[in-house]
Scaffold this active site. Structure first.
Site, short mmCIF file in Angstrom:
data_model
loop_
_atom_site.label_atom_id
_atom_site.label_comp_id
_atom_site.label_asym_id
_atom_site.label_seq_id
_atom_site.Cartn_x
_atom_site.Cartn_y
_atom_site.Cartn_z
N ARG A 1 -37.02 -12.32 1.57
CA ARG A 1 -36.88 -12.68 0.16
C ARG A 1 -37.98 -12.00 -0.66
NH1 ARG A 1 -36.76 -19.02 0.28
NH2 ARG A 1 -37.08 -18.71 -1.96
N CYS B 1 -44.08 -19.40 -4.73
CA CYS B 1 -43.03 -19.44 -3.70
C CYS B 1 -41.67 -19.43 -4.41
CB CYS B 1 -43.19 -20.67 -2.80
SG CYS B 1 -43.10 -22.25 -3.69
#
Length: 282
Positions: free
Chosen positions: A179, A237
């Protein structure tokens, strides 16, 4: 409680259980796409006397971003209804190890709580030690909580844009490598792929040993590879949960000043004006 280390072992918590000033908090939360319910898991089995803290409910109601930090007034009100208040020591845990417990640890610290620990290994470590459990709902007695926000532990979008532009902070991204690089889509729809310019990928899972407990200080230093010495540290995050895991791990290394970008990629990746770097082809 040893306030130098933010983690507490299950055996140590078991010896403290029942102390009049101790409050145990179940912070179980499951990410997007996971059909399980944290509240259902709590009702099925939890540490005796624990209350359930829902990060999606105790959140800023004025934004569509997930589980954003509420204002001090709302936070104080919700803490009071959970029986969490001034003069209490807090231990937070997850049903699945250490995840959202780190978020609640961070939230409590942002709002001025001083004695907050996280159960090392979470509920699995508790049950592995054959410590007592109970089920069902709880009815806590209300207790006043005086919230005093520590703004230095939080970053918003404008502040992050400035940090990225100037390059005056070390930004640690807790997302998985695929990601971070942009090779995989985000689990939340509508978000761009990639990472903030200059960010360092530090997957949150790397701070744990195979048994689910947090690594010791020497092993954590190897994970952070010197980043823990940076003057200004910010964790980010997907939505502000696993970033708190990095902040928790850095606290074990003595860095209790790590800020968390609350909106994280749920905000940064949704805004067209955000600068993004794609590393999938590097």
């Amino acid at each position: 409680m040893n306030m130098q280390d933010p983690m507490i072992a299950a055996a140590d918590l078991a010896r403290m259980l029942g102390a009049p000033d101790l409050r145990v908090i179940d912070a179980t939360w499951f990410g997007p796409g996971d059909p399980r319910s944290g509240r259902a898991a709590f009702l099925a089995s939890h540490i005796p006397g624990a209350v359930f803290f829902d990060i999606n409910e105790i959140a800023d109601p004025t934004t569509d971003l997930p589980h954003m930090l509420p204002d001090p007034v709302m936070f104080s009100s919700r803490m009071r209804s959970l029986g969490l208040g001034d003069g209490h020591r807090f231990v937070v845990y997850d049903q699945t190890g250490v995840f959202a417990a780190a978020r609640v640890w961070w939230m409590l610290r942002v709002m001025g709580a001083r004695e907050v620990l996280v159960l090392d290994g979470g509920f699995p470590a508790w049950t592995a030690g054959h410590h007592p459990v109970e089920d069902g709902a709880v009815a806590p007695q209300e207790r006043h909580f005086s919230a005093r926000k520590r703004a230095e532990l939080v970053r918003d979008y404008a502040q992050m844009r400035a940090h990225v532009a100037i390059g005056n902070a070390t930004i640690l991204d807790a997302r998985p490598p695929a990601r971070f690089s942009g090779a995989e889509n985000e689990p939340r729809p509508g978000l761009r792929r990639g990472a903030m310019p200059g960010a360092i990928n530090t997957p949150w899972t790397e701070v744990f040993a195979p048994d689910g407990r947090m690594k010791d200080a020497a092993a954590l230093q190897a994970v952070f590879d010197g980043a823990e010495k940076a003057p200004t540290l910010i964790a980010t995050c997907g939505s502000g949960v696993s970033a708190c895991v990095l902040a928790l791990a850095l606290a074990r290394l003595g860095r209790r000043d790590v800020a968390v970008y609350d909106g994280s990629w749920a905000e940064w990746g949704a805004r067209a004006e955000s600068p993004i770097v794609m590393r999938a082809d590097d």
